[in-house]
Design an enzyme around this catalytic site. Structure first.
Site, PDB file in Angstrom:
ATOM      1  N   GLY A  91      -1.019  -2.484   3.331  1.00 42.88           N
ATOM      2  CA  GLY A  91       0.132  -2.633   4.218  1.00 42.88           C
ATOM      3  C   GLY A  91       0.681  -4.018   4.546  1.00 42.88           C
ATOM      4  N   SER A 123      -5.670  -5.257  -1.121  1.00 46.33           N
ATOM      5  CA  SER A 123      -4.430  -5.671  -0.520  1.00 46.33           C
ATOM      6  C   SER A 123      -4.510  -6.318   0.619  1.00 46.33           C
ATOM      7  CB  SER A 123      -3.194  -4.770  -0.579  1.00 46.33           C
ATOM      8  OG  SER A 123      -1.942  -5.341  -0.579  1.00 46.33           O
ATOM      9  N   ALA A 124      -4.000  -6.205   1.752  1.00 50.39           N
ATOM     10  CA  ALA A 124      -3.839  -6.603   3.054  1.00 50.39           C
ATOM     11  C   ALA A 124      -5.340  -6.585   3.572  1.00 50.39           C
ATOM     12  CB  ALA A 124      -2.980  -5.852   3.983  1.00 50.39           C
ATOM     13  N   HIS A 160      -1.996  -8.849  -5.407  1.00 47.65           N
ATOM     14  CA  HIS A 160      -0.583  -8.452  -6.105  1.00 47.65           C
ATOM     15  C   HIS A 160      -0.148  -9.708  -6.928  1.00 47.65           C
ATOM     16  CE1 HIS A 160      -0.483  -4.447  -4.417  1.00 47.65           C
ATOM     17  NE2 HIS A 160      -0.664  -5.229  -3.188  1.00 47.65           N
ATOM     18  N   GLU A 195      -3.215  -7.096 -10.141  1.00 47.85           N
ATOM     19  CA  GLU A 195      -3.551  -5.676 -10.105  1.00 47.85           C
ATOM     20  C   GLU A 195      -4.221  -5.202 -11.040  1.00 47.85           C
ATOM     21  OE1 GLU A 195       0.386  -3.957  -9.711  1.00 47.85           O
ATOM     22  OE2 GLU A 195       0.773  -4.780  -7.693  1.00 47.85           O
TER      23      GLU A 195
END
Lengths: 234, 234
Positions: A91, A123-124, A160, A195
């Site tokens: 997020g 991700s985050a 990413h 990714e």
């Protein structure tokens, strides 16, 4: 205790279900664990903490692992100290880091993971495994009291990671340019994680796993590629 | 005094020289001005303040306007108060905002521009014309003491606004998704400014100029397009 960590570039691959490609990884990471805490603070697209936790729980149910949202505990600090495993979803990294600092949880989470509690980030949730969040791609939608993160690995991540798109006439900076600008101000190495790839930490050994080479950025050096299954050492 | 401001999405269009497409705009904005101050703090790619100032000076020489870098003054505060015009170049918005706050110059710059001193911003230099820098695309390579900016216009900007690329299988957030996430935390309207367009402020009238419609994001509304030469009113 052994460190037991997975930091993945993304939760989801194009056209696949949430976390599907990470199923075998999750099974190994959380072997013997029947309950984990989900940290929903990054809230992609503003999804509620409850809804985001349900998304994670639906996936982990396939692995017979129960999931509780960190936001549901009266004492999130105690919850972290007693947890059997963690998953921090993606997020907005600014939102996630602000919340962890303001609730005084960043240090406790770091301590628990360094003491051997299994940790999955996407991700985050992977960004906060780095030394600081200063190589995130996210928009600064809130102002965190600090950019410092857990430093579970001795470098920063750029999840990413995206190669320059050939033929694009847009004049915004490429990812590589942005990371080069980071290195005009900071000496911390950066792993550009495409990714489909993730970083695996077992005890003190850090390796690249998954389907793509990673792009490595060190201050003062030409960026280079690291192969899958190679160790990450700086 | 009349406000006299141009906030451009980008300094440079693909395949063109630095600032070339803005030549007629610069001529109107700085009519009667023979010397301006350049604010080089955003330092794209880590270029030195001197080299960046030279790049700006080379362009403005064609318009018989002399350029002095803000970094060359013993008292940058006095320099701002006495300036006949300003140009803030692009680069990294975090770097620019950190420097302006740490040197105590953000308020003085705002006051001078609101008192009628002509101001040109491109990219990061346009971001600081908004209420805060929280809709920048840049990487947080340094930690500014605040995200607040000048608020020359009653909204935020997203320079280099980029429409979703069709067919892209990358799972990173689109620009529109990022701005929607901003609006889960903030009520400030956002103008997504495509490369080739700029915002013109004359006195209290704010219009969109250039070659592209702008994408407007308001909290709780479906994003919409604003035509060139229309007023921007919230």
């Amino acid at each position: 205790m052994q460190k037991n960590i997975v930091l993945a570039s993304t939760s989801t691959l194009y056209g696949q279900d949430y976390l599907a490609y990470l199923s075998p990884v999750v099974q190994a990471l959380f072997a013997g664990v029947n309950e984990i805490i989900f940290i929903p603070f990054a809230r992609p697209g503003g999804i509620s903490h409850d809804d985001y936790t349900k998304r994670a729980a639906d996936f982990f149910a396939q692995h017979n692992i129960a999931v509780k949202g960190l936001h549901t505990f009266a004492s999130p600090l105690e919850a972290i100290q007693q947890a059997k495993g963690f998953f921090t979803g993606g997020g907005n990294t600014f939102l996630l880091v602000k919340q962890l600092h303001e609730l005084g949880l960043m240090g406790a989470l770091k301590a628990a993971v360094e003491n051997g509690t299994a940790y999955l980030g996407t991700s985050a949730g992977s960004n906060i495994g780095g030394i600081n969040m200063q190589t995130t791609n996210d928009m600064p939608i809130v102002y965190p009291p600090s950019f410092e993160t857990m430093g579970l690995v001795p470098f920063n991540l750029n999840p990413h990671y995206l190669d320059p798109l050939p033929g694009l006439q847009h004049m915004g900076e490429t990812r590589e340019t942005r990371i080069a600008e980071f290195h005009t101000q900071n000496a911390i190495p950066v792993v550009g994680l495409r990714e489909g790839s993730w970083i695996r930490v077992r005890n003190e050994v850090i390796t690249l796993e998954g389907t793509h080479t990673a792009r490595i950025f060190e201050q003062g050096k030409v960026p280079y590629e690291l192969n899958v299954q190679e160790k990450i050492v700086f």
